[in-house]
Design an enzyme around this catalytic site. Structure first.
Site: not given
Length: 156
Positions: A14, A45-46, A49, A55-56
């Site tokens: 990221n 998230h949206h 996804k 991952g973050t």
């Protein structure tokens, strides 16, 4: 990365500057607060996804686990029903999905009588490109090797 033997490279999962600062702050907070503070990671998230946690969020969890010397068995993905008292060494993980959210990440450290929340919200995907450009400018003239955004930001 064979090429890194010849040229300097910056690798990051990221490239957001803010997220990479959140990684560093999470490490410092985990180290300073210890297991007297319960740790939880919440990400959103949206709706499109497909992976959870992101991952973050996974990297944030790795940092907490590293600092607390815990393995992945300490992770608790959501809670439902009568779960019993929260274990002292567990780390909560909560993934939310909806709308067009680019990426929100919050690390909560909840202790006796106080709570610390570290939050990053990306509202525009351009932040990833901006961070990548910053990394590209920083890496010029460096010795060959693999660097990451912690190096770029002087946080390593």
């Amino acid at each position: 990365m064979k090429i890194a033997a010849r040229v300097p490279c910056v690798w990051s999962g990221n490239f957001s500057v803010g997220i990479n600062l959140l990684f560093a702050l999470t490490r410092r907070a985990s180290r300073a607060l210890g297991d007297d503070f319960d740790a939880e990671v919440i990400e959103m998230h949206h709706r499109m996804k497909v992976d959870a946690p992101s991952g973050t969020a996974s990297r944030l969890l790795e940092i907490i686990l590293e600092e607390r010397k815990l393995d992945r068995g300490a992770l608790r993905h959501g809670r439902e029903g009568i779960t019993g008292e929260r274990g002292r060494s567990e780390v909560g993980v909560h993934s939310l999905r909806g709308g067009d959210v680019v990426g929100d990440h919050t690390v909560v450290f909840a202790g006796p009588g106080e709570r610390l929340e570290l939050t990053h919200r990306a509202s525009d995907r351009a932040v990833f490109a901006t961070g990548a450009l910053r990394a590209a400018q920083w890496v010029v003239g460096r010795k060959p090797g693999v660097y990451d955004m912690q190096d770029v930001l002087g946080l390593a």
